[in-house]
Design an enzyme around this catalytic site. Structure first.
Site, PDB file in Angstrom:
ATOM      1  N   CYS A   2      -4.036  -3.372   3.308  1.00 51.28           N
ATOM      2  CA  CYS A   2      -3.586  -2.640   2.135  1.00 51.28           C
ATOM      3  C   CYS A   2      -4.643  -2.676   1.047  1.00 51.28           C
ATOM      4  CB  CYS A   2      -2.288  -3.247   1.601  1.00 51.28           C
ATOM      5  SG  CYS A   2      -0.968  -3.368   2.829  1.00 51.28           S
ATOM      6  N   ARG A  51      -0.400   1.081   1.228  1.00 56.57           N
ATOM      7  CA  ARG A  51       0.032   0.314   2.387  1.00 56.57           C
ATOM      8  C   ARG A  51      -0.451   0.903   3.707  1.00 56.57           C
ATOM      9  NH1 ARG A  51       6.165  -0.588   4.750  1.00 56.57           N
ATOM     10  NH2 ARG A  51       5.700  -2.458   5.989  1.00 56.57           N
ATOM     11  N   LEU A  52      -1.004   0.012   4.537  1.00 58.91           N
ATOM     12  CA  LEU A  52      -1.202   0.279   5.954  1.00 58.91           C
ATOM     13  C   LEU A  52      -0.119  -0.510   6.667  1.00 58.91           C
ATOM     14  CD1 LEU A  52      -2.852   1.425   8.353  1.00 58.91           C
ATOM     15  CD2 LEU A  52      -4.257  -0.639   8.241  1.00 58.91           C
ATOM     16  N   SER A  53       0.892   0.172   7.197  1.00 59.57           N
ATOM     17  CA  SER A  53       2.086  -0.491   7.716  1.00 59.57           C
ATOM     18  C   SER A  53       1.795  -1.162   9.049  1.00 59.57           C
ATOM     19  CB  SER A  53       3.221   0.529   7.882  1.00 59.57           C
ATOM     20  OG  SER A  53       3.503   1.172   6.656  1.00 59.57           O
ATOM     21  N   ILE A  55       3.727  -4.687   9.789  1.00 59.49           N
ATOM     22  CA  ILE A  55       4.913  -5.515  10.045  1.00 59.49           C
ATOM     23  C   ILE A  55       6.055  -5.032   9.154  1.00 59.49           C
ATOM     24  CG2 ILE A  55       5.871  -7.859   9.857  1.00 59.49           C
ATOM     25  CD1 ILE A  55       3.087  -8.942  10.433  1.00 59.49           C
ATOM     26  N   ASN A  76      -2.294  -7.932   0.007  1.00 60.85           N
ATOM     27  CA  ASN A  76      -3.184  -7.344   1.010  1.00 60.85           C
ATOM     28  C   ASN A  76      -3.499  -8.419   2.032  1.00 60.85           C
ATOM     29  OD1 ASN A  76      -5.241  -6.036   2.452  1.00 60.85           O
ATOM     30  ND2 ASN A  76      -6.798  -6.563   0.940  1.00 60.85           N
ATOM     31  N   GLU A  78      -2.342 -10.522   6.004  1.00 59.97           N
ATOM     32  CA  GLU A  78      -1.291 -10.918   6.945  1.00 59.97           C
ATOM     33  C   GLU A  78      -1.118 -12.430   6.868  1.00 59.97           C
ATOM     34  OE1 GLU A  78       0.522  -8.858   8.567  1.00 59.97           O
ATOM     35  OE2 GLU A  78      -0.657  -7.010   8.600  1.00 59.97           O
ATOM     36  N   ASP A 101       6.172 -10.509   5.708  1.00 59.13           N
ATOM     37  CA  ASP A 101       5.442 -11.677   5.228  1.00 59.13           C
ATOM     38  C   ASP A 101       5.242 -11.629   3.721  1.00 59.13           C
ATOM     39  OD1 ASP A 101       3.747  -9.504   5.526  1.00 59.13           O
ATOM     40  OD2 ASP A 101       2.088 -10.636   6.373  1.00 59.13           O
ATOM     41  N   SER A 360     -10.954  -9.796  16.777  1.00 59.92           N
ATOM     42  CA  SER A 360     -12.408  -9.855  16.944  1.00 59.92           C
ATOM     43  C   SER A 360     -12.848 -11.293  17.186  1.00 59.92           C
ATOM     44  CB  SER A 360     -13.111  -9.297  15.699  1.00 59.92           C
ATOM     45  OG  SER A 360     -13.236 -10.297  14.706  1.00 59.92           O
TER      46      SER A 360
END
Length: 637
Positions: A2, A51-53, A55, A76, A78, A101, A360
């Site tokens: 995010c 937001r990048l959804s 969860i 921003n 996880e 979260d 990664s």
């Protein structure tokens, strides 16, 4: 992933009047969060979120608030252990309304205050406005995977995930910080808390900030403890597998397509091997190759994918460097002279065609002793220095180093200038001389008198060496790793990964940078990290159990590009345009004729100044965006 923005104005505000500015700041970060936007405003604070959804797709909207206290959060990142924390907080009486979260962080703060940070496992940058205390609480994760910038003037304090959002605020001056510029030319990046702009600061990794009316405090909450302990290889390997299994498993939580990067080294294959064991379906892996054989790891990655049984995707590209570099300069916000940003951008771009989240192998080199091209020479030189008295080696080797030629045409074993110069000085000074891209003698030649006056005797040495000296009682390799974990990793590598992945709205997770795994790695004895030729010995032992022998014993090529050749080739017109641009700020800080002489030597092939010249080019492209507004975008180019 995010993007977050916001401010607190203790002088007061009218929400309806300032909302358009908040929306503008948030929308310039649309690439970080293309799915949703949200806003919160009251008479003192404003919070915005893109937001990048990933969860709780339906319930994780932000800003998110607590009705009882009025506290609001924008986040921003996880948090991988949020479900365990949620259970603990539920037992303490907290009632959850979402499965996100984000809400777990908010309730952890309400329960434990800033001490909640010690319980969080993940990557994060967040801000919590606590109206009952008239207090703003902001924090960054331990390694600095997620960025957070801030600016303060009078009663107004503003923050954002990227500098470009702060520049939308009226009153933010775009005046350069000369000390930051010196760091950039010398190191290729700008260490926290400085940024390229004099008034804007970075919140350092592993730090939190508390702002109340009339008072700003910044505190460190975590520090890695290098304390090598004797243990057998089998004991260390068993503990490593347990920690890696846990680090990978907790990073598999996702409600969107998830996969992994797969290279020809051993770091990302180890991560993928753990994913294969943890998931019931084949892992989706992505590898990238280039039409230059020096950059093509596809055959080795393919061999690993076949061995592990993944659903493998390969992409071969020819980087259009001259075309994409202006775009990359816009995404970085401040100059970054790491040419491996180019392949990193392409691998993220290609992976995004298949997944929204990718795991990664970043962190294996810094955590487990992989940079042997620096670590091993520093180890050997340190031993030599301990055998020779300082008066003898100081005089002898400084004279030899001064007259020995610096030439890219000499065979590698004969490039002894740096080696001789290093033997003449202390361990700390030698480490610094290996770290900086711009040798001190060239720095003195090309810096203008004005620049030197503004620096007032400052050198990046003042930033690097105190960190080195914090662990001077340890072995030389541990000292190198300690500095890399505090400087090169968070200020270069992770900046590169964050910006290039966010440029295409891809979330990247790094199990080898799990803080518990790094704390374990910091206790490994030297003989489980490096020997006389190789590094990452424990990772190699682990790889022997899950990967083909040819892969384990192959030296990692890594993501890099032949920037020296490219600068002499397709990038030459772009760089020479920089020399012709007499209005560039560069030529107030650098002496143009002397820089042009370095360029001529580079073109001749006698010397290799590619890193400095690449940095010069990236600064020029950055300047056109952020100081001249030539093509400056209001959203992702």
């Amino acid at each position: 992933m995010c993007g977050i923005v916001g401010w607190v104005d203790f002088a007061g505000q009218r929400p309806d009047e300032v909302r358009p500015l908040l929306e503008k700041m948030a929308r310039i970060l649309k690439h970080r969060g293309p799915d949703e936007e949200g806003f919160y405003l009251d008479h003192l604070a404003a919070l915005g979120h893109r937001r990048l959804s990933i969860i709780d797709l339906s319930g994780g909207r932000q800003p998110m608030g607590d009705e009882a206290s009025g506290a609001q959060i924008v986040f921003n990142g996880e948090i991988y252990n949020f479900r365990e924390l949620r259970g603990e907080l539920s037992e303490l009486g907290h009632r959850f309304l979402t499965d996100s979260d984000t809400e777990t962080i908010l309730r952890a703060y309400l329960e434990w205050g800033p001490a909640c940070l010690h319980r969080l496992r993940g990557m994060f940058a967040f801000a919590i406005w606590d109206p009952s205390r008239r207090r703003l609480f902001m924090a960054r994760d331990r390694l600095g995977k997620k960025p957070l910038y801030y600016w303060q003037k009078g009663n107004l304090f503003a923050f954002a995930s990227e500098i470009k959002a702060l520049l939308e605020l009226p009153g933010v001056e775009r005046r350069l910080n000369p000390l930051a510029l010196d760091c950039y030319f010398s190191l290729g990046y700008i260490p926290s808390p400085r940024t390229i702009f004099n008034e804007i600061k970075k919140l350092p990794p592993a730090h939190y900030l508390l702002l109340s009316e009339g008072r700003l405090e910044v505190h460190r909450y975590w520090r890695i403890d290098f304390n090598p302990q004797r243990r057998s290889p089998s004991e260390a390997l068993s503990e490593f597998w347990d920690l890696l299994r846990e680090a990978v498993s907790c990073r598999l939580i996702s409600e969107v397509p998830l996969g992994a990067f797969l290279s020809g080294g051993i770091d990302s294959p180890l991560v993928v091997a753990m994913m294969v064991r943890a998931l019931s379906e084949p892992v989706l892996t992505n590898s990238i190759g280039f039409d230059d054989p020096r950059l093509n790891e596809l055959p080795v990655a393919r061999q690993v994918a076949e061995h592990l049984g993944t659903r493998h995707r390969e992409f071969t590209v020819r980087p259009q460097v001259a075309e994409i570099l202006p775009r990359l300069a816009w995404h970085f916000d401040e100059p970054l002279a790491d040419s491996s940003a180019v392949p990193t951008y392409y691998v993220c771009l290609m992976a995004r065609k298949n997944v929204t989240v990718a795991l990664s192998g970043d962190g294996g080199d810094e955590g487990f002793g992989g940079y042997t091209f620096r670590y091993l020479p520093h180890l050997w030189e340190s031993r030599l220095r301990s055998w020779l008295p300082l008066p003898l080696r100081g005089l002898t080797f400084s004279l030899l180093g001064g007259v020995y030629p610096r030439s890219a045409r000499l065979p590698r074993p004969l490039r002894l200038k740096t080696f001789l110069q290093n033997l003449a000085v202390s361990d700390a000074r030698a480490f610094y001389q290996d770290l900086v891209w711009l040798p001190e003698e060239i720095r003195q030649q090309i810096y203008s008198q004005r620049f030197r006056r503004e620096l007032a005797g400052f050198s990046p040495f003042e930033i690097v060496v105190p960190i080195y000296q914090e662990v001077e009682h340890l072995d030389p390799v541990s000292r190198c790793q300690y500095v890399d974990l505090h400087l090169y990793l968070p200020e270069d590598v992770l900046v590169k990964v964050d910006r290039m992945s966010m440029a295409v709205s891809l979330e990247v997770r790094c199990p080898l940078l799990d803080h518990r795994l790094l704390e374990f790695a910091a206790t490994l004895p030297l003989d489980l990290r490096v020997d006389g030729k190789r590094g990452k010995l424990l990772l190699r032992r682990a790889a022997e159990e899950v990967l083909p022998p040819a892969v384990v014993n192959r030296p990692k090529q890594g993501f890099s590009i032949p920037e020296a050749d490219w600068l002499r080739g397709e990038l030459r017109p772009l760089l020479e345009k920089t020399f012709e641009d007499v209005d560039s700020l560069l030529w107030g800080y650098l002496i143009l004729p002397r820089v042009e002489e370095l360029w001529r030597r580079h073109l001749s092939g006698r010397e290799n100044h590619s890193v400095f010249l690449w940095g010069l080019l990236m600064f020029s492209l950055w300047e056109r965006h952020y100081l001249r507004a030539e093509g400056l975008q209001t959203e992702t180019p």
